[in-house]
Design a protein around this motif. Structure first.
Motif, PDB file in Angstrom:
ATOM      1  N   HIS A 189     -30.691   5.177  -0.400  1.00 24.56           N
ATOM      2  CA  HIS A 189     -31.210   4.769   0.799  1.00 24.56           C
ATOM      3  C   HIS A 189     -30.411   3.467   1.105  1.00 24.56           C
ATOM      4  O   HIS A 189     -30.282   2.761   0.100  1.00 24.56           O
ATOM      5  N   GLU A 190     -30.400   3.269   2.181  1.00 25.19           N
ATOM      6  CA  GLU A 190     -29.759   1.774   2.711  1.00 25.19           C
ATOM      7  C   GLU A 190     -30.366   1.273   3.948  1.00 25.19           C
ATOM      8  O   GLU A 190     -30.964   2.164   4.829  1.00 25.19           O
ATOM      9  N   TRP A 191     -30.486  -0.090   4.098  1.00 24.85           N
ATOM     10  CA  TRP A 191     -31.015  -0.636   5.413  1.00 24.85           C
ATOM     11  C   TRP A 191     -30.027  -1.547   5.858  1.00 24.85           C
ATOM     12  O   TRP A 191     -29.238  -2.172   5.092  1.00 24.85           O
ATOM     13  N   ARG A 192     -29.551  -1.651   7.269  1.00 24.44           N
ATOM     14  CA  ARG A 192     -28.519  -2.268   7.697  1.00 24.44           C
ATOM     15  C   ARG A 192     -28.930  -2.541   9.159  1.00 24.44           C
ATOM     16  O   ARG A 192     -29.307  -1.720  10.050  1.00 24.44           O
ATOM     17  N   LYS A 193     -28.501  -3.875   9.393  1.00 21.66           N
ATOM     18  CA  LYS A 193     -28.900  -4.423  10.794  1.00 21.66           C
ATOM     19  C   LYS A 193     -28.097  -5.812  11.174  1.00 21.66           C
ATOM     20  O   LYS A 193     -28.353  -6.710  10.311  1.00 21.66           O
ATOM     21  N   PRO A 194     -26.951  -5.667  11.877  1.00 25.64           N
ATOM     22  CA  PRO A 194     -26.327  -7.004  12.143  1.00 25.64           C
ATOM     23  C   PRO A 194     -27.161  -7.896  12.506  1.00 25.64           C
ATOM     24  O   PRO A 194     -27.977  -7.633  13.623  1.00 25.64           O
ATOM     25  N   TYR A 195     -26.829  -9.296  12.429  1.00 26.10           N
ATOM     26  CA  TYR A 195     -27.542 -10.363  13.061  1.00 26.10           C
ATOM     27  C   TYR A 195     -27.600 -10.332  14.588  1.00 26.10           C
ATOM     28  O   TYR A 195     -28.413 -10.474  15.151  1.00 26.10           O
ATOM     29  N   SER A 196     -26.168  -9.745  15.055  1.00 25.93           N
ATOM     30  CA  SER A 196     -26.008  -9.999  16.632  1.00 25.93           C
ATOM     31  C   SER A 196     -26.709  -8.889  17.282  1.00 25.93           C
ATOM     32  O   SER A 196     -27.092  -9.272  18.219  1.00 25.93           O
ATOM     33  N   GLU A 197     -27.335  -7.892  16.515  1.00 20.55           N
ATOM     34  CA  GLU A 197     -27.963  -7.096  17.213  1.00 20.55           C
ATOM     35  C   GLU A 197     -29.645  -7.405  17.292  1.00 20.55           C
ATOM     36  O   GLU A 197     -30.396  -7.006  17.942  1.00 20.55           O
TER      37      GLU A 197
ATOM     38  N   LYS B 267     -38.024   1.919   7.779  1.00 22.63           N
ATOM     39  CA  LYS B 267     -37.113   2.757   6.731  1.00 22.63           C
ATOM     40  C   LYS B 267     -35.874   3.076   7.608  1.00 22.63           C
ATOM     41  O   LYS B 267     -34.908   3.344   6.807  1.00 22.63           O
ATOM     42  N   ASP B 268     -35.732   3.111   8.969  1.00 20.55           N
ATOM     43  CA  ASP B 268     -34.568   3.636   9.724  1.00 20.55           C
ATOM     44  C   ASP B 268     -33.632   2.471  10.319  1.00 20.55           C
ATOM     45  O   ASP B 268     -33.116   2.737  11.237  1.00 20.55           O
ATOM     46  N   SER B 269     -34.237   1.456   9.776  1.00 21.54           N
ATOM     47  CA  SER B 269     -33.498  -0.053  10.126  1.00 21.54           C
ATOM     48  C   SER B 269     -33.659  -0.456  11.746  1.00 21.54           C
ATOM     49  O   SER B 269     -33.164  -0.903  12.184  1.00 21.54           O
ATOM     50  N   ASN B 270     -34.829   0.159  12.019  1.00 18.71           N
ATOM     51  CA  ASN B 270     -35.454  -0.275  13.636  1.00 18.71           C
ATOM     52  C   ASN B 270     -36.397  -1.779  13.375  1.00 18.71           C
ATOM     53  O   ASN B 270     -36.956  -1.775  12.440  1.00 18.71           O
ATOM     54  N   VAL B 271     -35.946  -2.727  14.275  1.00 13.20           N
ATOM     55  CA  VAL B 271     -36.785  -4.012  14.121  1.00 13.20           C
ATOM     56  C   VAL B 271     -37.977  -3.723  14.585  1.00 13.20           C
ATOM     57  O   VAL B 271     -38.623  -3.298  15.432  1.00 13.20           O
ATOM     58  N   ILE B 272     -39.083  -4.289  13.479  1.00 17.13           N
ATOM     59  CA  ILE B 272     -40.497  -4.255  13.698  1.00 17.13           C
ATOM     60  C   ILE B 272     -40.846  -5.700  14.285  1.00 17.13           C
ATOM     61  O   ILE B 272     -41.503  -5.824  15.190  1.00 17.13           O
TER      62      ILE B 272
ATOM     63  N   GLU C 145     -22.240  -8.164   3.940  1.00 19.91           N
ATOM     64  CA  GLU C 145     -22.999  -7.627   5.004  1.00 19.91           C
ATOM     65  C   GLU C 145     -24.564  -7.493   5.174  1.00 19.91           C
ATOM     66  O   GLU C 145     -25.021  -7.628   3.956  1.00 19.91           O
ATOM     67  N   PRO C 146     -25.110  -7.488   6.434  1.00 22.32           N
ATOM     68  CA  PRO C 146     -26.391  -7.537   6.480  1.00 22.32           C
ATOM     69  C   PRO C 146     -26.869  -6.060   6.152  1.00 22.32           C
ATOM     70  O   PRO C 146     -27.390  -5.316   6.855  1.00 22.32           O
ATOM     71  N   ALA C 147     -26.855  -5.799   4.905  1.00 22.50           N
ATOM     72  CA  ALA C 147     -27.628  -4.520   4.221  1.00 22.50           C
ATOM     73  C   ALA C 147     -28.112  -4.724   2.854  1.00 22.50           C
ATOM     74  O   ALA C 147     -27.930  -5.694   2.123  1.00 22.50           O
TER      75      ALA C 147
END
Length: 479
Positions: A124-132, A183-188, A110-112
């Protein structure tokens, strides 16, 4: 009464003429096809038009067929492996031997990226699917489904921001880009270049990454490396993810004093002549005792030539390179004492301890000064991937990628900490995902705001584990 009429007989000669005509047409078509095949084969062999075009179309068709048949099931690719043990999580931990802290790791599922304490608790974990990240379609054209795309490499910054690298299993090129998350997995920011394997972050925030590209040009002096080729470039990104510079590494190696490393490199089909797989930034501390590079240089790894090289991004030239007693290595790093430590995937051959090892050598003499190759009870083996990190107490944290295992070993080879990825999958739930990357971090290196957001507990998860199967503490199961 009229007698019934007998059917009029068709002349035999007329039937024979029609048969002959049909046979002639069939033979003409066959002859034409044979002629086209012969001309096509001749043009491919002699590289006369349309030979190269036919060859490229054939290669593209093969690639699509390979993807559709071999990579239509995520468990049939190379990001899931048969599990080697039923164990899950932390299996061994001695706080007196280990470099206590937090471990960041990524897996092929997974993208995590996960940050775990010494007991394997995810804090703690970070997660962001590529499609998003590329929902607008401005990333890779026709990307694989999300279950085939994962974080290969990830590095966390003191404030909890994470820079992560996507790879798409079953695609060529398989590098899918970089993203910076808070840190909250929002795209910068996001970078759509086909980044793969590893990247390095310099003290000034610049990012040095490897990217894939398919090239169709002929390279004078490298005629045997026929196009199309899968080549690597080194890109420099600003701290904001903007591309500042790009250098093709194959020509850079060819035009260096070390071009002989390219002799007899296979260039078949969509060949991958050098297969760059690592980039290590030389800080002031690393360069101080390293005689072959300067601060700001990069140590690169070329798997197909089993070689490593120093690249100067200012001159865009390779200034030093060598080969040694290792095969298809990953993740070479310069140590403060000037030695180099790397994950040697195939250099330990087929021994009871496994065919992989982590090796430290003196680049001045190429003499091996330390190695860890596992034990017969806990062999070390990863045919591809793998990395290592020398910790500040002298221990080494190793990612045995194919085994889905992290292991921290002391200088004398004792296991101080061992962790097996707890995730399982597949039809029989006996497949384990590969590990993409790992790193041991000191919570004191985090900013106070990010550190307060972590569930560290009273002791940060550093209390001793009860003995399991290693009662004598030698890193091998008790007998």
């Amino acid at each position: 009464m009229d007698s019934p009429k007998t059917p009029e007989k068709r002349p035999v000669r007329q039937d024979a003429d029609k048969f002959t005509d049909k046979l002639f047409k069939t033979l003409s078509i066959i002859a034409a096809l044979v002629l086209v095949f012969v001309i096509g084969a001749f043009s491919v062999v002699t590289e006369i038009f349309p030979g190269p075009q036919i060859q490229h179309a054939y290669q593209a068709g093969q690639a699509l067929y390979h993807q559709a048949t071999d990579y239509n099931d995520v468990y049939k690719g190379d990001i899931w492996r048969p599990q080697r043990t039923d164990a899950k999580g932390v299996t061994q931990y001695d706080p007196g031997l280990a470099r206590n802290g937090l471990t960041l790791y990524t897996v092929g599922t997974e993208p995590a990226a996960y940050l775990v304490d010494m007991h394997g608790k995810v804090i703690h974990e970070w997660r962001k699917p590529y499609s998003e990240v590329w929902a607008d379609g401005k990333g890779v054209a026709n990307p694989r489904p999300d279950e085939f795309i994962h974080f290969r490499n990830a590095q966390v910054l003191p404030n909890g921001d994470l820079i992560a690298l996507y790879e798409g299993n079953g695609d060529t090129p398989y590098g899918y880009g970089l993203v910076k998350l808070d840190k909250d997995s929002n795209v910068i920011w996001r970078y759509a270049g086909r980044a793969h394997h590893q990247f390095a972050v310099a003290p000034d925030g610049k990012i040095y990454a490897l990217i894939h590209g398919i090239f169709d040009d002929e390279i004078e002096g490298l005629d045997y490396l026929e196009p199309p080729r899968l080549e690597d470039s080194l890109v420099v990104l600003s701290p904001e993810g903007k591309e500042l510079q790009r250098t093709r590494l194959l020509p850079a190696l060819q035009h260096s004093p070390f071009s002989e490393l390219l002799n007899n490199v296979p260039g078949v089909m969509v060949g991958d002549p050098i297969h760059a797989n690592a980039v290590d930034y030389l800080t002031e501390t690393k360069a101080r005792n390293f005689p072959f590079g300067n601060p700001g240089d990069l140590l690169l790894s070329f798997r197909e030539t089993s070689s490593i090289a120093v690249f100067d991004p200012r001159s865009q030239k390779i200034t030093w390179a060598t080969r040694g007693p290792w095969i298809r290595q990953h993740d070479p790093d310069v140590l403060p004492n000037g030695d180099i430590v790397m994950f040697d995937n195939r250099g330990h051959y087929h021994t009871p301890e496994g065919e992989s090892r982590v090796v430290e050598f003196d680049p001045r003499t190429l003499q091996v000064v330390w190695q860890y190759a596992g034990t017969p009870e806990r062999p070390l083996e990863s045919e591809i991937r793998g990395d290592q990190h020398r910790l500040d107490n002298g221990n080494t944290l190793i990612s045995e990628s194919d085994g889905g295992r992290l292991v921290e070993v002391t200088r004398d080879g004792r296991i101080a900490w061992e962790y097996v990825v707890p995730t399982r999958g597949g039809p029989n739930d006996d497949m384990i995902p590969i590990i993409g990357w790992s790193q041991r971090l000191d919570p004191a290196s985090f900013d106070s705001d990010f550190a307060r957001s972590l569930d560290l507990g009273d002791n940060g998860g550093t209390e001793a584990l009860p003995p399991r199967d290693d009662e004598d503490g030698d890193g091998a199961p008790a007998t």
